[in-house]
Design an enzyme around this catalytic site. Sequence first.
Site, PDB file in Angstrom:
ATOM      1  N   VAL A  63       0.807  -1.220   0.000  1.00  0.00           N
ATOM      2  CA  VAL A  63       0.000   0.000   0.000  1.00  0.00           C
ATOM      3  C   VAL A  63       0.841   1.271   0.000  1.00  0.00           C
ATOM      4  O   VAL A  63       0.308   2.371  -0.209  1.00  0.00           O
ATOM      5  CB  VAL A  63      -0.986   0.021   1.187  1.00  0.00           C
ATOM      6  CG1 VAL A  63      -1.965  -1.139   1.097  1.00  0.00           C
ATOM      7  CG2 VAL A  63      -0.253   0.029   2.520  1.00  0.00           C
ATOM      8  N   ASN A  89      -8.526  -0.970   6.229  1.00  0.00           N
ATOM      9  CA  ASN A  89      -8.127  -1.554   7.502  1.00  0.00           C
ATOM     10  C   ASN A  89      -6.624  -1.508   7.745  1.00  0.00           C
ATOM     11  O   ASN A  89      -6.167  -1.651   8.887  1.00  0.00           O
ATOM     12  CB  ASN A  89      -8.605  -3.015   7.552  1.00  0.00           C
ATOM     13  CG  ASN A  89      -8.091  -3.754   8.771  1.00  0.00           C
ATOM     14  OD1 ASN A  89      -8.433  -3.424   9.903  1.00  0.00           O
ATOM     15  ND2 ASN A  89      -7.240  -4.741   8.547  1.00  0.00           N
ATOM     16  N   SER A 140      -8.335   3.896  15.989  1.00  0.00           N
ATOM     17  CA  SER A 140      -7.893   3.221  17.209  1.00  0.00           C
ATOM     18  C   SER A 140      -8.303   4.065  18.413  1.00  0.00           C
ATOM     19  O   SER A 140      -8.453   5.291  18.305  1.00  0.00           O
ATOM     20  CB  SER A 140      -6.370   3.057  17.210  1.00  0.00           C
ATOM     21  OG  SER A 140      -5.891   2.629  18.473  1.00  0.00           O
ATOM     22  N   TYR A 153       1.700   6.701  16.311  1.00  0.00           N
ATOM     23  CA  TYR A 153       0.482   5.931  16.082  1.00  0.00           C
ATOM     24  C   TYR A 153      -0.745   6.757  16.463  1.00  0.00           C
ATOM     25  O   TYR A 153      -1.727   6.807  15.717  1.00  0.00           O
ATOM     26  CB  TYR A 153       0.541   4.641  16.897  1.00  0.00           C
ATOM     27  CG  TYR A 153      -0.575   3.669  16.616  1.00  0.00           C
ATOM     28  CD1 TYR A 153      -0.614   2.954  15.434  1.00  0.00           C
ATOM     29  CD2 TYR A 153      -1.590   3.456  17.545  1.00  0.00           C
ATOM     30  CE1 TYR A 153      -1.626   2.049  15.167  1.00  0.00           C
ATOM     31  CE2 TYR A 153      -2.614   2.550  17.291  1.00  0.00           C
ATOM     32  CZ  TYR A 153      -2.625   1.850  16.107  1.00  0.00           C
ATOM     33  OH  TYR A 153      -3.636   0.958  15.846  1.00  0.00           O
ATOM     34  N   LYS A 157      -3.691   7.807  13.832  1.00  0.00           N
ATOM     35  CA  LYS A 157      -5.038   7.296  14.069  1.00  0.00           C
ATOM     36  C   LYS A 157      -6.004   8.404  14.458  1.00  0.00           C
ATOM     37  O   LYS A 157      -7.206   8.344  14.156  1.00  0.00           O
ATOM     38  CB  LYS A 157      -4.997   6.205  15.149  1.00  0.00           C
ATOM     39  CG  LYS A 157      -4.275   4.933  14.701  1.00  0.00           C
ATOM     40  CD  LYS A 157      -4.930   4.301  13.486  1.00  0.00           C
ATOM     41  CE  LYS A 157      -4.324   2.950  13.133  1.00  0.00           C
ATOM     42  NZ  LYS A 157      -5.013   2.315  11.988  1.00  0.00           N
TER      43      LYS A 157
END
Length: 253
Positions: A63, A89, A140, A153, A157
Amino acid sequence: MKLNNKVALVTAGASGMGRAGSELFAAEGAHVIVVDVNAEAATEVVKGITDKGGSARAAVVDVRDLNALKQLADEVMAEHGRVDILYNNVGIPGAAGLDLTPEEWDTGLEINGRASFFLSSYLTDALKASGNASVIFTSSTSGLIGSPFSPMYSFTKGGIIALVRSMALAMAPDGIRVNAIAPGSVETPGLPGFFRASPEETEKRKAAFFAQIPLGRAAQPEEIAQVALFLASDMSSFVTGVTIPVDGGLTAK
């Protein structure tokens, strides 16, 4: 058959939450394009689906390669003329702490944010052609309350949550719904990556973290997939622009 004759594309669809989503979507009648960088795993998932009478094919894609994503979008449009469900996802825990390298930062941005945005963009015409499409992102709880393990992260997210709101407004006139799921801890192969420790220490940290969850455990991938099914199907026909925590009550605290 809540997704009968639907065309669904699931990124990181060969393991963990993506695999559970791929299998459930197929069981509910969708033709599933299982997108993953791991050819062997994607083939295994597709075989499991088709052996049970479902419909699926594998698409082996990194990706981070936007040209490959554009080619995938063109292929799917040529094959089906539409996409009814896009389950963005894909994601990685990313480097821990504040001392990550610029390369680690960029990798997190590429996989957790850029890939899903551009795949959605490349598939816009296919989603419009559906007339009733659903785009689902995996965010998340770390995007809602902050991760003590990986600021990068949390940044990516949290950005997904803002992106979902914006895209939902932009795509609503075309009948496209855009939502996100914010899982808490989920028992997947990627879970140990969040704790960045030896196997023994990881188990200790997992136990301590799970103890903070009101329901006292991690989720199973299938429990996340059930929420994805809700968002993918007509059961959520008037739901757009929202992020649903699936976290055992963690963010309620």
